[in-house]
Enzyme design. Sequence first.
Site, PDB file in Angstrom:
ATOM      1  N   HIS A 210     -30.247  36.083 -61.512  1.00 46.40           N
ATOM      2  CA  HIS A 210     -29.799  35.389 -62.714  1.00 46.40           C
ATOM      3  C   HIS A 210     -30.842  35.596 -63.810  1.00 46.40           C
ATOM      4  CE1 HIS A 210     -26.255  33.389 -61.267  1.00 46.40           C
ATOM      5  NE2 HIS A 210     -26.884  32.720 -60.317  1.00 46.40           N
TER       6      HIS A 210
ATOM      7  N   CYS B 241     -28.082  38.429 -66.410  1.00 45.68           N
ATOM      8  CA  CYS B 241     -27.637  38.046 -67.744  1.00 45.68           C
ATOM      9  C   CYS B 241     -28.832  38.000 -68.686  1.00 45.68           C
ATOM     10  CB  CYS B 241     -26.961  36.676 -67.724  1.00 45.68           C
ATOM     11  SG  CYS B 241     -25.335  36.650 -66.942  1.00 45.68           S
TER      12      CYS B 241
END
Length: 281
Positions: free
Chosen positions: A120, A162
């Site tokens: 992430h 991301c």
Amino acid sequence: MVNENLEDVGDAWGNPSSSVAPYVIAKMSVDATSAYYNMNHPKRGIALIFNHEEFGVGGLKQRAGTAVDCENLNEQLKTLGFEVKVYNNMNYTDLNYVVEDVAQLDHSENDCFLMAILSHGELGIIYAYDCQYKLESLWSKFTADRCPSLAGKPKIFIVQACQGDKLDAGVTMSRTEVDGTPMQSYRIPTHADFLIAYSTIPGYYSWRNTTRGSWFIQSLCEELKINGKKLDFQTILTFVARRVAVDYESNVPGDNLMHKQKQIPCVTTMLTRLIVFPDKQ
């Protein structure tokens, strides 16, 4: 040398804020004018994969599908001759220790170095199992002054994460017309010869299929399988970007905001030559 008799100045207001790095002499691995990096060392080099599926911080969700990414990337990097080391769900202290240890190794017999991080992320940061950190804290350990045995050699960083929460709805395109000499010593900047390939552009969402893996790593592995030993790596990454941009579109039919969104990878390069991965003899 260009402008060797002329004075150069910096394009900045005031004086430099950081101290001057110590002068380091490193072994030359390729001639200054060579168009390609020397990939004829005895070994291809070490590839680290930090794969994060589970997290213990910030309420981060499990990254279903990342195991497929990790397995596929591991396979393709081994095919290219890398010594691959995979680490799963590491906390930052242990992750940083591994990176420090590898940075201090002697890479004299290696062509290059590669690190992949599957996790992430947000703008400017990546998550380990227990906390967030900046990518610079890892790649900066491999600059030419801190890791001289990799000086003048490519250092590749692949980041599947991301970089924000913005979405890219894309644009529909309508049909239209389509108009062997001796080597002399030379100096290089300490931050030369890095390539950082992000799965998406700053500020934007990066998509992952829970069964097949992320769009970016899927595309990268497909291109490495087809062209990994034929084309230079920068060209391969261009074709990866095309695959992600053209072949993929988010499938979230129950959410109008997330449905039919697009993505484009982003490459930051300080490379000074082309990278090609020929077979090792």
